[in-house]
Design a protein around this motif. Structure first.
Motif, PDB file in Angstrom:
ATOM      1  N   UNK A  89       0.818  -1.216   0.000  1.00 62.46           N
ATOM      2  CA  UNK A  89       0.000   0.000   0.000  1.00 62.46           C
ATOM      3  C   UNK A  89       0.847   1.260   0.000  1.00 62.46           C
ATOM      4  N   UNK A  90       2.165   1.117  -0.094  1.00 59.15           N
ATOM      5  CA  UNK A  90       3.049   2.267  -0.204  1.00 59.15           C
ATOM      6  C   UNK A  90       3.559   2.811   1.105  1.00 59.15           C
ATOM      7  N   UNK A  91       3.144   2.261   2.239  1.00 64.01           N
ATOM      8  CA  UNK A  91       3.640   2.702   3.542  1.00 64.01           C
ATOM      9  C   UNK A  91       3.940   1.504   4.430  1.00 64.01           C
ATOM     10  N   UNK A  92       4.781   1.737   5.443  1.00 61.66           N
ATOM     11  CA  UNK A  92       5.058   0.709   6.442  1.00 61.66           C
ATOM     12  C   UNK A  92       3.801   0.521   7.288  1.00 61.66           C
ATOM     13  N   UNK A  93       3.393  -0.718   7.571  1.00 65.87           N
ATOM     14  CA  UNK A  93       2.094  -0.952   8.233  1.00 65.87           C
ATOM     15  C   UNK A  93       2.069  -0.674   9.734  1.00 65.87           C
ATOM     16  N   UNK A  94       2.723   0.406  10.171  1.00 69.77           N
ATOM     17  CA  UNK A  94       2.699   0.853  11.571  1.00 69.77           C
ATOM     18  C   UNK A  94       2.717   2.371  11.563  1.00 69.77           C
ATOM     19  N   UNK A  95       2.377   2.971  12.692  1.00 74.25           N
ATOM     20  CA  UNK A  95       2.471   4.425  12.775  1.00 74.25           C
ATOM     21  C   UNK A  95       3.863   4.836  13.232  1.00 74.25           C
ATOM     22  N   UNK A  96       4.253   6.040  12.869  1.00 76.45           N
ATOM     23  CA  UNK A  96       5.561   6.555  13.276  1.00 76.45           C
ATOM     24  C   UNK A  96       5.643   6.675  14.790  1.00 76.45           C
ATOM     25  N   UNK A  97       4.575   7.148  15.435  1.00 73.16           N
ATOM     26  CA  UNK A  97       4.566   7.307  16.890  1.00 73.16           C
ATOM     27  C   UNK A  97       4.824   5.958  17.568  1.00 73.16           C
ATOM     28  N   UNK A  98       4.084   4.942  17.131  1.00 68.69           N
ATOM     29  CA  UNK A  98       4.234   3.617  17.740  1.00 68.69           C
ATOM     30  C   UNK A  98       5.647   3.072  17.550  1.00 68.69           C
ATOM     31  N   UNK A  99       6.204   3.296  16.367  1.00 65.81           N
ATOM     32  CA  UNK A  99       7.533   2.754  16.076  1.00 65.81           C
ATOM     33  C   UNK A  99       8.607   3.447  16.915  1.00 65.81           C
ATOM     34  N   UNK A 100       8.546   4.767  17.010  1.00 66.77           N
ATOM     35  CA  UNK A 100       9.540   5.501  17.804  1.00 66.77           C
ATOM     36  C   UNK A 100       9.451   5.125  19.279  1.00 66.77           C
TER      37      UNK A 100
END
Length: 336
Positions: free
Chosen positions: A252-263
């Motif tokens: 879908x063109x994006x990593x399947x997580x949010x930036x907030x959650x990943x950081x």
């Protein structure tokens, strides 16, 4: 048993891959070399700049990277659908950023009127180039060959710079993608080359944190009418999604997580690996681990020993078994 590259990189199984290349000769040719006493950190900048340039040419995006003293890690996402959507002129333009091309194609670009046979040959060339522009092997060839030539020229020598072809791991599900990205981003902390994510030079996590910090500063200055702001992300890295959608498509063109959650997860995981890191470890697990039903002990073991836990394919037991059966194998390392 050695496997053919076409069996290791199968886009029907996954669009995400973890790749590694390691230096040869006296090892530390991209950092402080104890043998020669020289520092080659500028070569790490070469690699960093090159992967970003290639990501604008190929239909392959960088989800995570860590460039160490004697090797580097990349997490790549291949977007075959995007490459197939390009028109012929777009493919030619991209290919000509790397290679001289073809005399017949040059005549086409010059606006010369060509017969049907010539146009057919051009179509064949373009299709071959299109396939190469979403091929990880061609991406790595353009990366490693470029760096090897530059390093050999600087050292006034010839011979191999990399110990062999790159190693790859297919990331078969979202848990594998998440754990591998964290594993890659925490490389300097795990190797005791850095004490924090912000000190982890030549990594994607440092780049993302700097961009996020810049966004937060700007948000405070320009916050108007309580509007919800979307954090800006590094343009030459694969973007994180805007929401956590379990089972979301890998294409879908994006990593399947949010930036907030990943950081949040990266910071929490870094404190687990390096307890001396400033700040205390939160007693509550990051939300993303709860959502994905990942146990803390299992998570710590994975981000410490990801490369040892799996072979050329990584993921849950069911994902590994499914992929093995599709490739007519009995099992893959990691199934247990």
């Amino acid at each position: 048993m050695t496997r053919a590259r076409r069996n290791l990189i199968d886009l029907t199984s996954s669009s995400y891959y973890h790749v590694i290349s390691r230096c040869i000769r006296r090892s530390y040719l991209c950092g402080d070399d104890s043998y020669s006493g020289q520092n080659f950190d500028h070569r790490r900048i070469w690699i960093q700049d090159r992967i970003k340039h290639l990501s604008t040419v190929f239909s392959i995006k960088i989800a995570a990277y860590a460039i160490m003293s004697n090797h580097y890690h990349l997490v790549l996402n291949v977007n075959k659908l995007a490459a197939n959507s390009w028109d012929d002129d777009e493919v030619i333009k991209r290919w000509y950023q790397l290679y001289n091309g073809n005399v017949l194609v040059n005549r086409y670009l010059a606006g010369e009127k060509l017969d049907t046979a010539c146009l057919y040959r051009i179509k064949m060339f373009v299709q071959k180039w299109r396939e190469r522009l979403y091929d990880i092997s061609w991406f790595m060839k353009n990366l490693n060959e470029f760096i090897a030539r530059a390093a050999n020229k600087e050292d006034n020598c010839t011979g191999k710079f990399w110990e062999g072809r790159f190693k790859s791991q297919a990331l078969l599900d979202e848990t594998a993608i998440l754990s591998c990205m964290i594993y890659v981003d925490l490389n300097p902390i795990r190797a005791k080359m850095a004490n924090s994510l912000t000190d982890s030079d030549f990594t994607s996590i440092q780049e993302r944190i700097k961009q996020f910090a810049s966004f937060k500063k700007q948000e405070k200055k320009s916050h108007i009418n309580n509007e919800i702001s979307v954090p800006k992300q590094p343009l030459k890295l694969l973007l994180f999604g805007s929401s956590q959608n379990e089972g979301a498509s890998q294409n879908d063109g994006t990593i399947p997580f949010t930036l907030y959650d990943y950081l949040e997860l990266a910071d929490w995981s870094g404190r687990l690996i390096n307890p001396k890191k400033r700040g205390s470890i939160s007693e509550s697990e990051p939300k993303i681990l709860t959502v994905m039903h990942i146990e803390q002990d299992s998570w710590l073991n994975t981000i410490l020993f990801f490369r040892r836990q799996y072979g050329n394919f990584s993921g849950s037991r069911s994902s590994l078994l499914k992929c093995a059966h599709e490739h007519k194998d009995k099992w893959y390392k990691g199934v247990g």
